[in-house]
Scaffold this motif. Structure first.
Motif, PDB file in Angstrom:
ATOM      1  N   GLU A 191       0.677  -1.235  -0.102  1.00  0.00           N
ATOM      2  CA  GLU A 191      -0.492  -0.035   0.000  1.00  0.00           C
ATOM      3  C   GLU A 191       0.773   1.550  -0.308  1.00  0.00           C
ATOM      4  N   GLY A 192       0.397   2.337  -0.454  1.00  0.00           N
ATOM      5  CA  GLY A 192       1.255   3.865   0.115  1.00  0.00           C
ATOM      6  C   GLY A 192       1.598   3.953  -0.879  1.00  0.00           C
ATOM      7  N   ASN A 193       3.130   4.554  -0.913  1.00  0.00           N
ATOM      8  CA  ASN A 193       4.634   4.164  -1.525  1.00  0.00           C
ATOM      9  C   ASN A 193       5.046   2.925  -1.817  1.00  0.00           C
ATOM     10  N   MET A 194       4.281   1.883  -1.224  1.00  0.00           N
ATOM     11  CA  MET A 194       5.063   0.361  -1.994  1.00  0.00           C
ATOM     12  C   MET A 194       5.961  -0.359  -0.830  1.00  0.00           C
ATOM     13  N   THR A 195       6.228   0.601  -0.046  1.00  0.00           N
ATOM     14  CA  THR A 195       7.715  -0.207   1.318  1.00  0.00           C
ATOM     15  C   THR A 195       6.777  -0.032   2.824  1.00  0.00           C
ATOM     16  N   ALA A 196       5.480  -0.575   2.775  1.00  0.00           N
ATOM     17  CA  ALA A 196       4.529  -1.674   3.075  1.00  0.00           C
ATOM     18  C   ALA A 196       3.259  -2.059   3.353  1.00  0.00           C
ATOM     19  N   CYS A 197       2.372  -2.726   3.990  1.00  0.00           N
ATOM     20  CA  CYS A 197       1.351  -3.492   3.453  1.00  0.00           C
ATOM     21  C   CYS A 197       0.544  -3.945   4.575  1.00  0.00           C
ATOM     22  N   GLY A 198      -0.924  -3.788   3.901  1.00  0.00           N
ATOM     23  CA  GLY A 198      -2.250  -3.718   4.452  1.00  0.00           C
ATOM     24  C   GLY A 198      -2.792  -4.497   4.021  1.00  0.00           C
ATOM     25  N   THR A 199      -3.927  -4.535   4.286  1.00  0.00           N
ATOM     26  CA  THR A 199      -5.784  -4.848   4.121  1.00  0.00           C
ATOM     27  C   THR A 199      -5.541  -4.135   2.613  1.00  0.00           C
ATOM     28  N   ASP A 200      -6.487  -4.867   1.656  1.00  0.00           N
ATOM     29  CA  ASP A 200      -6.863  -3.974   0.318  1.00  0.00           C
ATOM     30  C   ASP A 200      -7.843  -3.093   0.586  1.00  0.00           C
ATOM     31  N   TYR A 201      -7.961  -2.193   0.978  1.00  0.00           N
ATOM     32  CA  TYR A 201      -9.243  -1.262   0.787  1.00  0.00           C
ATOM     33  C   TYR A 201      -9.622  -0.844  -0.519  1.00  0.00           C
ATOM     34  N   PHE A 202      -9.062  -1.163  -1.272  1.00  0.00           N
ATOM     35  CA  PHE A 202      -9.440  -0.120  -2.543  1.00  0.00           C
ATOM     36  C   PHE A 202     -10.244  -1.916  -3.257  1.00  0.00           C
ATOM     37  N   ALA A 203     -10.243  -3.068  -2.443  1.00  0.00           N
ATOM     38  CA  ALA A 203     -11.537  -3.974  -3.189  1.00  0.00           C
ATOM     39  C   ALA A 203     -12.924  -2.976  -4.062  1.00  0.00           C
ATOM     40  N   LYS A 204     -13.161  -3.844  -4.195  1.00  0.00           N
ATOM     41  CA  LYS A 204     -14.034  -3.634  -5.079  1.00  0.00           C
ATOM     42  C   LYS A 204     -15.373  -4.338  -4.999  1.00  0.00           C
ATOM     43  N   ASP A 205     -15.114  -5.673  -4.361  1.00  0.00           N
ATOM     44  CA  ASP A 205     -16.053  -6.012  -4.535  1.00  0.00           C
ATOM     45  C   ASP A 205     -16.544  -6.081  -2.667  1.00  0.00           C
ATOM     46  N   TRP A 206     -17.921  -6.335  -2.637  1.00  0.00           N
ATOM     47  CA  TRP A 206     -18.370  -6.070  -1.271  1.00  0.00           C
ATOM     48  C   TRP A 206     -17.641  -7.570  -0.060  1.00  0.00           C
ATOM     49  N   TRP A 207     -17.600  -8.862  -0.712  1.00  0.00           N
ATOM     50  CA  TRP A 207     -16.847  -9.953   0.055  1.00  0.00           C
ATOM     51  C   TRP A 207     -15.992  -9.481   1.114  1.00  0.00           C
ATOM     52  N   ASN A 208     -14.544  -8.552   0.131  1.00  0.00           N
ATOM     53  CA  ASN A 208     -13.834  -7.677   1.116  1.00  0.00           C
ATOM     54  C   ASN A 208     -14.036  -6.269   1.718  1.00  0.00           C
ATOM     55  N   ARG A 209     -14.853  -5.704   0.986  1.00  0.00           N
ATOM     56  CA  ARG A 209     -15.183  -4.772   1.803  1.00  0.00           C
ATOM     57  C   ARG A 209     -16.006  -5.138   3.087  1.00  0.00           C
ATOM     58  N   SER A 210     -16.455  -6.022   3.504  1.00  0.00           N
ATOM     59  CA  SER A 210     -17.162  -6.029   4.593  1.00  0.00           C
ATOM     60  C   SER A 210     -16.285  -7.046   5.650  1.00  0.00           C
ATOM     61  N   TYR A 211     -15.039  -7.549   5.244  1.00  0.00           N
ATOM     62  CA  TYR A 211     -13.623  -7.558   6.312  1.00  0.00           C
ATOM     63  C   TYR A 211     -13.788  -6.307   7.475  1.00  0.00           C
ATOM     64  N   ILE A 212     -13.053  -5.612   5.722  1.00  0.00           N
ATOM     65  CA  ILE A 212     -12.736  -3.864   7.212  1.00  0.00           C
ATOM     66  C   ILE A 212     -14.485  -3.473   7.345  1.00  0.00           C
ATOM     67  N   ILE A 213     -15.047  -3.479   6.907  1.00  0.00           N
ATOM     68  CA  ILE A 213     -16.085  -2.593   8.016  1.00  0.00           C
ATOM     69  C   ILE A 213     -16.492  -3.844   8.869  1.00  0.00           C
ATOM     70  N   VAL A 214     -16.194  -4.842   9.324  1.00  0.00           N
ATOM     71  CA  VAL A 214     -16.433  -5.950  10.353  1.00  0.00           C
ATOM     72  C   VAL A 214     -15.736  -5.868  11.454  1.00  0.00           C
ATOM     73  N   TYR A 215     -14.862  -5.275  10.660  1.00  0.00           N
ATOM     74  CA  TYR A 215     -13.707  -6.063  10.908  1.00  0.00           C
ATOM     75  C   TYR A 215     -13.154  -4.446  12.395  1.00  0.00           C
ATOM     76  N   SER A 216     -13.230  -3.709  11.671  1.00  0.00           N
ATOM     77  CA  SER A 216     -13.210  -1.618  12.266  1.00  0.00           C
ATOM     78  C   SER A 216     -14.834  -1.710  13.518  1.00  0.00           C
ATOM     79  N   MET A 217     -15.793  -2.206  13.497  1.00  0.00           N
ATOM     80  CA  MET A 217     -16.257  -2.662  14.885  1.00  0.00           C
ATOM     81  C   MET A 217     -15.677  -3.674  15.690  1.00  0.00           C
ATOM     82  N   TRP A 218     -14.746  -4.258  15.619  1.00  0.00           N
ATOM     83  CA  TRP A 218     -13.963  -4.713  16.763  1.00  0.00           C
ATOM     84  C   TRP A 218     -12.627  -4.519  16.911  1.00  0.00           C
ATOM     85  N   VAL A 219     -12.086  -3.920  16.774  1.00  0.00           N
ATOM     86  CA  VAL A 219     -10.979  -2.682  16.319  1.00  0.00           C
ATOM     87  C   VAL A 219     -10.902  -1.929  17.016  1.00  0.00           C
ATOM     88  N   TYR A 220     -12.289  -1.121  16.824  1.00  0.00           N
ATOM     89  CA  TYR A 220     -11.845   0.438  16.660  1.00  0.00           C
ATOM     90  C   TYR A 220     -13.301   1.069  17.190  1.00  0.00           C
TER      91      TYR A 220
END
Length: 369
Positions: A191-220
């Motif tokens: 992600e970013g300047n390609m020197t670090a890695c993280g979750t794919d928050y640009f994924a277009k399908d809702w299956w992958n988007r749902s992970y960030i949404i549900v995970y944020s409920m737990w972790v944030y």
């Protein structure tokens, strides 16, 4: 490995017109989200600045959190059930920086991620795991302060066993969430300047988007609401206590009752609550920008540049530096032990500890017996 003998941003000096995403090694090209192909490579100056900042933060975090772990575990007076949450927080922050900052510095030298797909996934997993454990450690600290100050003697005393069980549950659930992207629910990508890695928050399908949404409920959001609940009732209890003290002093026709042992104990607990509140506030300001970046990516509500996203990531990691500083400066018993074991690091005016039994939940119960 011959291609790694010179920094990967060498193409910029030779005038080649390629995008940031095209500068990565071929073996990780399949991991790059198409969003990053629109951006040109960052200036080498920014790689140097980010590398310098993350190095300073890494050294400060590793040394600071190591000292916190050493002081809290080597002193019998500090080995209490409540302080196990503090040690766990220092441990997770130490691990986060130990696994995060060296790869960022190394990849920054080459201008892209050079450590391969597996290490990218491992980097993302560690960042997710230790970041999640840190916030839940601070949530446990906040709730413990709530039990001490609000519930008082009516609460069930915190024991070593119950503290260990809570921490094991936190590590287990955070570990599951960190592993899920490796099994197909979202993924870890550069992600970013390609020197670090993280979750794919640009994924277009809702299956992958749902992970960030549900995970944020737990972790944030869930920790945030728990913290707000705890500190709202803490401040409410403190205000009621102060009002009662003023009314009692007025009835007895004295200026103050603050010399009583009970009031001194309460004052120490209130100060420790302020320490926890300060720590959590710092975490909130550190991780909120990165949460906004994730939501901006999945909802495409903001045009995120590589520099802004990597700065958000670095800013979040800076929280691992704040926690040992806050506890080192504000915990009276910690400073006393630090002065004894590491006098070269102790500074500031020594504060008397009126009643050491107030430094832990179980010891307060004992003082009432």
């Amino acid at each position: 490995m011959a291609s790694l003998q010179a920094p990967m941003y060498a193409h910029m000096r030779s005038g080649q017109n390629i995008s940031l995403a095209e500068s990565v090694p071929p073996e990780i090209m399949h991991m790059i989200d198409p969003y990053w192909y629109q951006w040109p490579p960052m200036e080498p100056m920014w790689f140097g600045i980010i590398g310098f900042v993350i190095t300073v933060l890494g050294i400060m975090s590793l040394s600071g959190n190591f000292i916190v772990m050493y002081i809290f575990t080597s002193s019998k007076a500090l080995r209490t059930p409540s302080n196990m949450f503090v040690v766990n927080l220092a441990f997770s922050d130490f691990c986060m920086m130990f696994t995060m900052f060296p790869p960022v510095v190394l990849n920054g030298f080459y201008g892209t991620w050079i450590m391969g797909p597996f290490m990218c996934e491992l980097y993302g997993l560690f960042g997710s795991l230790f970041g999640c454990v840190s916030i839940w450690s601070m949530t446990l600290i906040a709730y413990d302060r709530y039990c001490v100050i609000v519930k008082g003697m009516a609460r069930k005393p915190l024991t070593v066993t119950s503290a260990v069980v809570r921490l094991l549950i936190v590590w287990l659930i955070c570990g599951i969430w960190a592993l899920l992207p490796l099994f197909g629910w979202n993924r870890y990508v550069p992600e970013g300047n390609m020197t670090a890695c993280g979750t794919d928050y640009f994924a277009k399908d809702w299956w992958n988007r749902s992970y960030i949404i549900v995970y944020s409920m737990w972790v944030y959001f869930t920790p945030l609401l728990t913290i707000i609940f705890s500190y709202y009732h803490i401040m409410k209890a403190v205000a009621a206590h102060e009002k009662a003290m003023r009314e009692q002093a007025k009835k007895m026709n004295v200026a103050s009752l603050r010399n009583s042992e009970a009031d001194k104990s309460k004052a120490i607990e209130i100060k420790l609550a302020k320490v926890a509140l300060t720590t959590i506030a710092l975490w909130f300001f550190a991780w909120t920008p990165y949460t906004i970046i994730n939501y901006s990516g999945i909802f495409e509500s903001m045009h995120l540049s590589p520099l802004s996203t990597i700065c958000g990531s670095v800013f979040a990691k800076a929280n691992a530096v704040c926690n040992p500083i806050v506890y080192g400066l504000s915990h009276p018993r910690y400073k006393l032990v630090l002065k004894e074991k590491m006098p070269c690091l102790a500074c500031g005016k020594e504060e008397p500890v009126t009643d050491s039994r107030t430094m832990a939940t179980t010891e307060i119960s004992e003082s009432a017996a």
